[in-house]
Write an enzyme that holds these catalytic residues in place. Structure first.
Site: not given
Ligand SMILES: Nc1ncnc2c1ncn2[C@@H]1O[C@H](COP(=O)(O)OP(=O)(O)OP(=O)(O)O)[C@@H](O)[C@H]1O
Ligand SMILES: [Mg+2]
Ligand SMILES: [Zn+2]
Ligand SMILES: [Zn+2]
Lengths: 294, 275
Positions: A32, A248, A251, A273, A279
């Site tokens: 970090g 979605c 899909c 998606c 997807c």
């Protein structure tokens, strides 16, 4: 040294690549922590992913498989440009759109839906590396604040958000604490993707070209979005007015991060998606199921 | 009574300093060194402070009053001297602490109220957010608890809790000072610094805020250092008083005695002119 189009492998000279790698090692050792490095001029404007690109060029080698995504798509102009550049300057590498095939994934705005594994490397392009820049203009003071994990003012922002809007409104770049100390700007990924960094099997490296910083979320490391004890962090739920999870339209997936479109003929809102590779996979799987059903 | 603070031979010099800085400045001269041009803002300042006690620091503009509290609150580093803060059985050598230790004391064990509310409050966030910041720095991260504590503090300092989500700019000067006091009190600090907190306010507003300060002293047994050039404030609040001139303490003692029977000619003039 392999030559291509007059450039060394990976475009950057060996010295530059070594410096990036040294910074990467330091970044992994201090999860970090924003490690400064001398970001090179690239043949594209800073702000077009040059921080991510320099990481990719310094780390990729022949035989590796690269995937580049922008907003979840491998085919957007930005992704195509970056991918072509790496292909051109790194002979011997392969490219793919399939998440599971890639050994190195450079991305902007998204982390793939499919969980990454410990042989994969995720490179994220970062425009603004320091989450404290919104509360403290002086970089010197920000450095001291990071050193002392003096992050109360980020929570003050959350407090003010809740007071004003009754909820935390940060949609992208959600401040996230790494390994219990440094708080990072996880790049413009949506809130939805932040939990994917937590205890991820894959190493995530974040590069900011303009701001000349590299930082890391090492594998199996805590990445915890900041929050109040009584108001926990939550991801976008994609629920409709009735509280049902949107799906979605392509899909039928009910768990993915969805992009919103307006149908140009009906004017209706459609959801799909954002991760195209995901997807496609879901679509193939459902088609396959349907075939088996028949 | 428990001792809270002990300051010994504190000095603050703005500038490069030279060998004659202290010899060539002082109450009978000026605070600018003729040798090197440095400002001797304070020199050889010593005093102690006990729990629940209010110490007044009085003197004309530029005499070094703010310099003393600024260094104790770590707004400015001290040049020389030693200051001990006693808290929960520990002694803190204030001028020897590192940044993190300073920040810890400043955010939790000391409170500061400035004459200029812009120094004590963040004007970009709500009054409640200002108090929340202090509680967050102190480690509380429970939203509802922070809010109700901020509400209580604003109630206590007589700011309508319904206004806690407004930004300080919407408030009158007196209310801004009350918010500053509420913020300072958020962590129940045993020591409070008040630098000209009523200067520039209407007389009636001044009186109400001074009352509030006295109430807080009685309720919470908070020790305070009150910096002011206003003899009325000293008379009302301070148990003991230091009188400063050109960076030096020229007179110190019980406030009543100083006001009844000032020893130094300068103090005599101050008292006489205020009658
Ligand atoms: N940052 C600084 N740089 C140089 N000189 C300073 C600085 N701050 C204060 N001084 C000088 O130090 C001296 C003491 O200042 P200080 O602010 O302590 O006075 P004061 O007694 O609080 O006065 P006032 O009543 O006007 O607030 C003054 O001569 C002042 O000009
Ligand atoms: Mg002053
Ligand atoms: Zn889909
Ligand atoms: Zn001098």
């Amino acid at each position: 040294m392999s030559q291509n189009n007059g450039y060394p492998f990976g475009f950057l000279d060996e010295y530059a690549k070594k410096e990036v790698r040294r910074s990467v090692l330091k970044a992994i050792a201090l999860p970090g922590y924003q490690v400064p490095y001398s970001s090179r001029e690239m043949p594209m404007g800073r702000g077009f992913g040059t921080g991510g690109l320099q990481l990719t060029l310094a780390l990729i080698g022949p035989g590796e498989v690269l995937k580049v995504i922008d907003q979840g798509s491998d085919d957007s102009v930005n992704a195509v440009n970056l991918r072509s550049f790496v292909e051109l300057t790194c002979p011997g590498i392969a490219t793919t759109a399939k998440t599971e095939e890639a050994s190195l994934i450079q991305s902007r705005h998204r982390i793939p839906e499919k969980a990454l594994n410990d042989r994969q490397l995720l490179v994220l392009q970062v425009p603004y590396p320091d989450p404290l820049s919104v509360v403290e203009p002086s970089e010197d003071r920000r450095k001291a604040m990071h050193g002392e994990a003096d992050y109360a003012r980020l929570l003050v922002k959350l407090y003010e958000d809740i007071v004003k809007f009754k909820e935390i409104t940060i949609s992208h770049r959600y401040p996230t604490r790494i390994n219990g100390h440094y708080i990072i700007d996880p790049s413009p990924i949506p809130r939805f993707d932040v939990p994917k960094l937590h205890q991820s099997a894959a190493l995530a490296l974040l590069g900011a070209g303009r701001e000349k910083k590299i930082y890391a979320v090492p594998p199996y490391t805590d990445a915890v979005p900041i929050a109040f004890d009584d108001i926990p962090f939550r991801i976008e739920d994609f629920n409709d007015d009735q509280g049902r999870r949107r799906t979605c339209q392509r899909c039928g997936c009910q768990t993915s991060y969805l992009d919103e479109f307006i149908d140009s003929t009906s004017g209706e809102k459609l959801y799909q998606c954002s991760d195209i590779d995901w997807c496609n996979d879901q679509l193939t799987a459902t088609q396959h199921l349907e075939e088996v059903d028949i | 009574m428990k001792k809270i603070l002990e300051v010994n031979s504190f000095s603050k010099v703005y500038g490069s300093g030279c060998d004659c800085c202290f010899a060539e400045t002082g109450p009978e001269r000026t605070n600018i060194c003729p040798g090197c041009g440095s400002v001797v803002a304070a020199h050889d300042v010593s005093f102690s402070l006990h729990q629940g006690e209010i110490l007044g620091i009085m003197g004309e503009s530029g005499s070094g009053k703010s310099t003393v509290v600024k260094s104790l609150f770590f707004d400015e580093p001290a040049s020389w001297g030693q200051a001990s803060f006693y808290d929960n059985g520990s002694r803190y050598d204030l001028f020897e602490l590192n940044r993190a230790q300073q920040r810890q004391l400043r955010s939790q064990r000391f409170g500061m109220v400035y004459q200029n509310p812009h120094l004590g409050l963040n004007f970009a966030i709500s009054a409640g957010g200002n108090i929340a910041e202090r509680l967050l720095v102190a480690g509380d991260s429970h939203y509802q608890r922070i809010r109700s504590r901020a509400q209580d503090l604003l109630q206590r300092t007589e700011v309508l809790p319904e206004r806690m989500d407004e930004i300080p700019r919407n408030f009158s000067g007196g209310m801004q000072q009350r918010v500053q006091i509420a913020k300072a009190l958020a962590t129940d600090p045993p020591l409070l610094f008040l630098d000209e907190v009523t200067t520039g306010l209407d007389l009636s507003v001044q009186a109400a805020i001074l009352d509030l300060i006295l109430e807080i002293q009685h309720e919470l047994q908070t020790a305070m250092i009150v910096v002011t050039h206003d003899l009325g404030v000293i008379r009302l609040l301070a148990d003991r008083t230091l009188v400063m001139k050109y960076g030096r303490i020229i007179e110190a003692g019980l406030t009543d005695q100083i006001l009844e029977d000032p020893q130094h000619a300068y103090t005599q003039r101050l008292v006489a002119s205020a009658l």
